[in-house]
Design a protein around this motif. Structure first.
Motif, PDB file in Angstrom:
ATOM      1  N   PHE A  97      -5.238  12.777  87.486  1.00  0.00           N
ATOM      2  CA  PHE A  97      -3.809  12.483  87.397  1.00  0.00           C
ATOM      3  C   PHE A  97      -3.288  12.678  85.984  1.00  0.00           C
ATOM      4  O   PHE A  97      -4.054  12.811  85.037  1.00  0.00           O
ATOM      5  N   TYR A  98      -1.953  12.725  85.893  1.00  0.00           N
ATOM      6  CA  TYR A  98      -1.250  12.719  84.610  1.00  0.00           C
ATOM      7  C   TYR A  98      -0.584  11.351  84.480  1.00  0.00           C
ATOM      8  O   TYR A  98      -0.181  10.745  85.472  1.00  0.00           O
ATOM      9  N   LEU A  99      -0.442  10.878  83.241  1.00  0.00           N
ATOM     10  CA  LEU A  99       0.099   9.548  82.991  1.00  0.00           C
ATOM     11  C   LEU A  99       0.984   9.580  81.754  1.00  0.00           C
ATOM     12  O   LEU A  99       0.675  10.274  80.779  1.00  0.00           O
ATOM     13  N   ALA A 100       2.086   8.851  81.799  1.00  0.00           N
ATOM     14  CA  ALA A 100       2.965   8.693  80.639  1.00  0.00           C
ATOM     15  C   ALA A 100       3.479   7.257  80.615  1.00  0.00           C
ATOM     16  O   ALA A 100       3.667   6.649  81.666  1.00  0.00           O
ATOM     17  N   TYR A 101       3.694   6.729  79.408  1.00  0.00           N
ATOM     18  CA  TYR A 101       4.257   5.389  79.247  1.00  0.00           C
ATOM     19  C   TYR A 101       5.639   5.510  78.630  1.00  0.00           C
ATOM     20  O   TYR A 101       5.821   6.213  77.638  1.00  0.00           O
ATOM     21  N   LEU A 102       6.602   4.816  79.219  1.00  0.00           N
ATOM     22  CA  LEU A 102       7.980   4.833  78.748  1.00  0.00           C
ATOM     23  C   LEU A 102       8.527   3.413  78.688  1.00  0.00           C
ATOM     24  O   LEU A 102       7.934   2.494  79.246  1.00  0.00           O
ATOM     25  N   VAL A 103       9.662   3.278  78.033  1.00  0.00           N
ATOM     26  CA  VAL A 103      10.410   2.023  78.009  1.00  0.00           C
ATOM     27  C   VAL A 103      11.828   2.353  78.442  1.00  0.00           C
ATOM     28  O   VAL A 103      12.438   3.293  77.924  1.00  0.00           O
ATOM     29  N   ASP A 104      12.344   1.608  79.409  1.00  0.00           N
ATOM     30  CA  ASP A 104      13.697   1.868  79.900  1.00  0.00           C
ATOM     31  C   ASP A 104      14.754   1.366  78.916  1.00  0.00           C
ATOM     32  O   ASP A 104      14.410   0.757  77.903  1.00  0.00           O
ATOM     33  N   PRO A 105      16.028   1.613  79.167  1.00  0.00           N
ATOM     34  CA  PRO A 105      17.074   1.236  78.211  1.00  0.00           C
ATOM     35  C   PRO A 105      17.199  -0.261  77.938  1.00  0.00           C
ATOM     36  O   PRO A 105      17.845  -0.660  76.982  1.00  0.00           O
ATOM     37  N   THR A 106      16.578  -1.101  78.774  1.00  0.00           N
ATOM     38  CA  THR A 106      16.661  -2.550  78.562  1.00  0.00           C
ATOM     39  C   THR A 106      15.407  -3.118  77.919  1.00  0.00           C
ATOM     40  O   THR A 106      15.295  -4.318  77.734  1.00  0.00           O
ATOM     41  N   GLY A 107      14.415  -2.256  77.617  1.00  0.00           N
ATOM     42  CA  GLY A 107      13.192  -2.715  76.975  1.00  0.00           C
ATOM     43  C   GLY A 107      12.012  -2.950  77.905  1.00  0.00           C
ATOM     44  O   GLY A 107      10.964  -3.413  77.464  1.00  0.00           O
ATOM     45  N   LEU A 108      12.159  -2.629  79.195  1.00  0.00           N
ATOM     46  CA  LEU A 108      11.055  -2.797  80.145  1.00  0.00           C
ATOM     47  C   LEU A 108      10.116  -1.598  80.079  1.00  0.00           C
ATOM     48  O   LEU A 108      10.560  -0.448  80.152  1.00  0.00           O
ATOM     49  N   GLY A 109       8.825  -1.882  79.974  1.00  0.00           N
ATOM     50  CA  GLY A 109       7.839  -0.812  79.949  1.00  0.00           C
ATOM     51  C   GLY A 109       7.424  -0.422  81.350  1.00  0.00           C
ATOM     52  O   GLY A 109       7.343  -1.264  82.241  1.00  0.00           O
ATOM     53  N   PHE A 110       7.173   0.877  81.547  1.00  0.00           N
ATOM     54  CA  PHE A 110       6.678   1.355  82.835  1.00  0.00           C
ATOM     55  C   PHE A 110       5.833   2.598  82.606  1.00  0.00           C
ATOM     56  O   PHE A 110       5.891   3.217  81.551  1.00  0.00           O
ATOM     57  N   ALA A 111       5.026   2.931  83.619  1.00  0.00           N
ATOM     58  CA  ALA A 111       4.180   4.119  83.547  1.00  0.00           C
ATOM     59  C   ALA A 111       4.584   5.076  84.662  1.00  0.00           C
ATOM     60  O   ALA A 111       4.975   4.649  85.749  1.00  0.00           O
TER      61      ALA A 111
END
Length: 116
Positions: A97-111
């Motif tokens: 798989f491919y994986l990336a980590y981001l943070v949304d505009p409110t500060g919540l982290g997600f993958a």
């Protein structure tokens, strides 16, 4: 065994979080009830889980990172960035798989995960 069957995203800006996830992933988000918005992430015939967005309490203001499977991680990263997300770790390649980590505009982290 404990099977995860839902999630809750805590945010100090639940309206902004609801708009972001609805726009980027097409999630259906209900009107708030006691500062909690139920989320339907897909049809009941699909695998996956549903959950909600809540205004986080003072001692836990922001939620837990979740993993979201997408058909195209490149498209999802681009769409998320265009809607205000910040990349924490860009697309990484693993065996299956491919994986990336981001943070949304409110500060919540997600993958984001894309199977090969």
């Amino acid at each position: 065994m404990g099977k995860v069957i839902g999630f809750e995203l805590n945010s100090q800006e639940p309206e902004k979080a609801a708009k972001f996830y609805s726009t980027v992933f097409g999630w259906e988000i209900a009107e708030p009830h006691w500062d909690y918005r139920e989320i339907s992430t897909g049809k009941d015939t699909q695998d996956g889980m549903n959950g909600g967005i809540a205004k986080g309490p003072h001692d836990y203001p922001h939620g837990t990172r979740i993993q979201i499977e997408v058909d195209s991680i490149n498209t999802a990263i681009s769409n998320a960035k265009n809607n205000g997300a910040i990349i924490v770790r860009d697309k990484m390649e693993f065996d299956h798989f491919y994986l990336a980590y981001l943070v949304d505009p409110t500060g919540l982290g997600f993958a984001l995960i894309q199977k090969k």
